[in-house]
Design a protein around this motif. Structure first.
Motif, PDB file in Angstrom:
ATOM      1  N   TRP A   9       6.299   0.016  44.164  1.00  0.00           N
ATOM      2  CA  TRP A   9       4.995   0.460  44.642  1.00  0.00           C
ATOM      3  C   TRP A   9       4.256  -0.716  45.257  1.00  0.00           C
ATOM      4  O   TRP A   9       4.197  -1.798  44.679  1.00  0.00           O
ATOM      5  N   ILE A  10       3.700  -0.485  46.432  1.00  0.00           N
ATOM      6  CA  ILE A  10       2.900  -1.502  47.112  1.00  0.00           C
ATOM      7  C   ILE A  10       1.479  -0.982  47.199  1.00  0.00           C
ATOM      8  O   ILE A  10       1.197  -0.040  47.938  1.00  0.00           O
ATOM      9  N   GLY A  11       0.585  -1.553  46.409  1.00  0.00           N
ATOM     10  CA  GLY A  11      -0.798  -1.083  46.395  1.00  0.00           C
ATOM     11  C   GLY A  11      -1.413  -1.210  45.022  1.00  0.00           C
ATOM     12  O   GLY A  11      -0.730  -1.464  44.027  1.00  0.00           O
ATOM     13  N   LYS A  12      -2.732  -0.986  44.950  1.00  0.00           N
ATOM     14  CA  LYS A  12      -3.473  -1.162  43.707  1.00  0.00           C
ATOM     15  C   LYS A  12      -3.472   0.080  42.835  1.00  0.00           C
ATOM     16  O   LYS A  12      -3.713  -0.007  41.629  1.00  0.00           O
ATOM     17  N   GLN A  13      -3.219   1.257  43.433  1.00  0.00           N
ATOM     18  CA  GLN A  13      -3.225   2.494  42.658  1.00  0.00           C
ATOM     19  C   GLN A  13      -2.039   3.365  43.023  1.00  0.00           C
ATOM     20  O   GLN A  13      -1.710   3.515  44.198  1.00  0.00           O
ATOM     21  N   LEU A  14      -1.429   3.943  42.002  1.00  0.00           N
ATOM     22  CA  LEU A  14      -0.305   4.851  42.215  1.00  0.00           C
ATOM     23  C   LEU A  14      -0.784   6.216  42.711  1.00  0.00           C
ATOM     24  O   LEU A  14      -0.144   6.847  43.543  1.00  0.00           O
ATOM     25  N   GLY A  15      -1.891   6.670  42.166  1.00  0.00           N
ATOM     26  CA  GLY A  15      -2.345   8.031  42.407  1.00  0.00           C
ATOM     27  C   GLY A  15      -1.758   8.951  41.358  1.00  0.00           C
ATOM     28  O   GLY A  15      -0.755   8.627  40.702  1.00  0.00           O
ATOM     29  N   PRO A  16      -2.359  10.130  41.160  1.00  0.00           N
ATOM     30  CA  PRO A  16      -1.950  11.009  40.059  1.00  0.00           C
ATOM     31  C   PRO A  16      -0.518  11.523  40.129  1.00  0.00           C
ATOM     32  O   PRO A  16       0.143  11.635  39.099  1.00  0.00           O
ATOM     33  N   SER A  57       8.871 -11.243  50.069  1.00  0.00           N
ATOM     34  CA  SER A  57       7.614 -11.964  50.240  1.00  0.00           C
ATOM     35  C   SER A  57       6.537 -11.044  50.804  1.00  0.00           C
ATOM     36  O   SER A  57       6.840 -10.066  51.504  1.00  0.00           O
ATOM     37  N   LEU A  58       5.290 -11.374  50.518  1.00  0.00           N
ATOM     38  CA  LEU A  58       4.180 -10.586  51.061  1.00  0.00           C
ATOM     39  C   LEU A  58       4.149 -10.601  52.589  1.00  0.00           C
ATOM     40  O   LEU A  58       3.827  -9.570  53.199  1.00  0.00           O
ATOM     41  N   PRO A  59       4.466 -11.738  53.262  1.00  0.00           N
ATOM     42  CA  PRO A  59       4.522 -11.698  54.729  1.00  0.00           C
ATOM     43  C   PRO A  59       5.531 -10.681  55.254  1.00  0.00           C
ATOM     44  O   PRO A  59       5.296 -10.047  56.290  1.00  0.00           O
ATOM     45  N   GLU A  60       6.647 -10.498  54.547  1.00  0.00           N
ATOM     46  CA  GLU A  60       7.621  -9.473  54.949  1.00  0.00           C
ATOM     47  C   GLU A  60       6.990  -8.090  54.866  1.00  0.00           C
ATOM     48  O   GLU A  60       7.173  -7.256  55.762  1.00  0.00           O
ATOM     49  N   VAL A  61       6.266  -7.845  53.784  1.00  0.00           N
ATOM     50  CA  VAL A  61       5.602  -6.551  53.602  1.00  0.00           C
ATOM     51  C   VAL A  61       4.549  -6.344  54.677  1.00  0.00           C
ATOM     52  O   VAL A  61       4.455  -5.273  55.294  1.00  0.00           O
ATOM     53  N   ASP A  62       3.747  -7.377  54.920  1.00  0.00           N
ATOM     54  CA  ASP A  62       2.644  -7.273  55.876  1.00  0.00           C
ATOM     55  C   ASP A  62       3.141  -6.980  57.289  1.00  0.00           C
ATOM     56  O   ASP A  62       2.463  -6.308  58.075  1.00  0.00           O
ATOM     57  N   ALA A  63       4.327  -7.483  57.622  1.00  0.00           N
ATOM     58  CA  ALA A  63       4.889  -7.233  58.953  1.00  0.00           C
ATOM     59  C   ALA A  63       5.094  -5.734  59.182  1.00  0.00           C
ATOM     60  O   ALA A  63       4.909  -5.231  60.299  1.00  0.00           O
ATOM     61  N   PHE A  64       5.450  -5.003  58.117  1.00  0.00           N
ATOM     62  CA  PHE A  64       5.623  -3.556  58.233  1.00  0.00           C
ATOM     63  C   PHE A  64       4.297  -2.818  58.043  1.00  0.00           C
ATOM     64  O   PHE A  64       4.110  -1.739  58.596  1.00  0.00           O
ATOM     65  N   THR A  67       2.414  -2.119  61.289  1.00  0.00           N
ATOM     66  CA  THR A  67       2.915  -1.020  62.119  1.00  0.00           C
ATOM     67  C   THR A  67       2.917   0.309  61.356  1.00  0.00           C
ATOM     68  O   THR A  67       3.490   1.291  61.815  1.00  0.00           O
ATOM     69  N   ASN A  68       2.277   0.306  60.169  1.00  0.00           N
ATOM     70  CA  ASN A  68       2.193   1.508  59.341  1.00  0.00           C
ATOM     71  C   ASN A  68       3.583   2.043  58.983  1.00  0.00           C
ATOM     72  O   ASN A  68       3.807   3.242  58.960  1.00  0.00           O
ATOM     73  N   ARG A  69       4.493   1.123  58.721  1.00  0.00           N
ATOM     74  CA  ARG A  69       5.864   1.487  58.368  1.00  0.00           C
ATOM     75  C   ARG A  69       6.290   0.836  57.043  1.00  0.00           C
ATOM     76  O   ARG A  69       7.359   0.239  56.957  1.00  0.00           O
ATOM     77  N   LEU A  70       5.448   0.974  56.025  1.00  0.00           N
ATOM     78  CA  LEU A  70       5.765   0.381  54.734  1.00  0.00           C
ATOM     79  C   LEU A  70       7.044   0.959  54.137  1.00  0.00           C
ATOM     80  O   LEU A  70       7.697   0.314  53.320  1.00  0.00           O
ATOM     81  N   ALA A  71       7.398   2.170  54.552  1.00  0.00           N
ATOM     82  CA  ALA A  71       8.636   2.774  54.052  1.00  0.00           C
ATOM     83  C   ALA A  71       9.849   1.925  54.410  1.00  0.00           C
ATOM     84  O   ALA A  71      10.847   1.906  53.676  1.00  0.00           O
ATOM     85  N   PHE A  72       9.770   1.215  55.540  1.00  0.00           N
ATOM     86  CA  PHE A  72      10.878   0.353  55.937  1.00  0.00           C
ATOM     87  C   PHE A  72      11.013  -0.813  54.967  1.00  0.00           C
ATOM     88  O   PHE A  72      12.130  -1.212  54.612  1.00  0.00           O
ATOM     89  N   ALA A  73       9.884  -1.377  54.537  1.00  0.00           N
ATOM     90  CA  ALA A  73       9.921  -2.451  53.543  1.00  0.00           C
ATOM     91  C   ALA A  73      10.530  -1.935  52.243  1.00  0.00           C
ATOM     92  O   ALA A  73      11.316  -2.635  51.590  1.00  0.00           O
ATOM     93  N   SER A  74      10.185  -0.708  51.885  1.00  0.00           N
ATOM     94  CA  SER A  74      10.728  -0.100  50.678  1.00  0.00           C
ATOM     95  C   SER A  74      12.240   0.102  50.795  1.00  0.00           C
ATOM     96  O   SER A  74      12.973  -0.097  49.827  1.00  0.00           O
ATOM     97  N   ASP A  75      12.709   0.489  51.976  1.00  0.00           N
ATOM     98  CA  ASP A  75      14.158   0.642  52.192  1.00  0.00           C
ATOM     99  C   ASP A  75      14.876  -0.680  51.938  1.00  0.00           C
ATOM    100  O   ASP A  75      15.887  -0.738  51.228  1.00  0.00           O
TER     101      ASP A  75
END
Length: 251
Positions: A9-16, A57-64, A67-75
């Motif tokens: 999970w990338i973020g401060k809250q998971l959600g319900p 690394s966080l820079p790797e995450v931020d790169a995605f 572009t609103n493609r965090l799913a790619f970082a998750s892959d």
């Protein structure tokens, strides 16, 4: 059955919904390891934190993120979990119905043509993992399943210094499409679980989660261990009492 399940999970809250999914694995006896850059505020009690910065690394995450493609970082991250031989991976929107008997390879069909990577385990020294890691770590990966003309054009751009970033390519290019391609190429489809093992709820049928009078088990079969809830299709609010989603959120 190994009792460890890894999720990211990338973020401060998971959600319900995501929090409910993690609780479902805890209820079924799993040791839930949440890979994150700090424990989310609403993480269920009993979830263990793994510092995700050890694998990405966080820079790797931020790169995605840009572009609103965090799913790619998750892959990419889930393949690194496999590289480190940490065990079964599941997406945060996978709901556990019952424990699953693991084999060395764990993945399943989500349609007649596509193997999804929302539930994943690959032997760390396998040829399959070598292939998906090599491809996913290349941010200008050229999918070998594309028509030759398009591959040649992308290769020329790459050679001239104007490569096509994976974030600008089709959905799933380093996810389900990639996994499916190499599972087929390496003749490993015999390891793929049936659709109803994990993906009995088709993404176009997620509205059934909000139908009063249905239960979670109505959306599964006797062979279903997990249920992928397809988070991108879920409603943010308005959960009717007596619906499967109400059951999920209140268990």
């Amino acid at each position: 059955m190994s009792n460890i399940v890894n999720t990211v999970w990338i973020g401060k809250q998971l959600g319900p919904v995501h929090a409910a999914c993690l609780r479902s694995f805890l209820r079924n006896g799993y040791d839930v390891v949440l890979h994150s850059f700090g424990m989310p505020e609403d993480a269920p009690e009993g979830v263990r934190l793994f510092d995700a910065s050890k694998l990405m690394s966080l820079p790797e995450v931020d790169a995605f993120r840009k572009t609103n493609r965090l799913a790619f970082a998750s892959d990419i991250y889930r393949y690194r979990i496999q590289r480190e031989n940490m065990g079964l991976y599941v997406d945060c929107d996978v709901y556990c119905l019952k424990p699953f008997e693991e084999n060395d390879y764990v993945f399943g069909w989500e349609s007649s043509k596509l193997i999804c990577n929302a539930v994943l385990k690959i032997p760390s020294g396998s040829r399959l993992l070598q292939k998906v890691l090599e491809a996913s770590e290349d941010l200008h990966f050229i999918p070998p399943w594309l028509p030759a003309r398009k591959r040649n054009k992308m290769a020329l751009r790459k050679k001239l210094g104007f490569p096509v970033h994976v974030a600008d390519q089709a959905w799933g290019v380093i996810g389900p499409q990639l996994l499916t391609h190499y599972v087929r190429e390496l003749e490993l489809t015999n390891h793929a679980s049936s659709i109803d093992s994990f993906y009995n709820l088709h993404f176009e049928c997620t509205g059934l989660l909000y139908e009063p009078g249905l239960s979670v088990l109505d959306l599964a079969t006797r062979r279903s261990s997990f249920l992928h809830l397809c988070n991108s299709r879920l409603k943010p609010s308005g959960v009717p009492a007596g619906s499967p989603m109400h059951e999920i959120l209140n268990e």
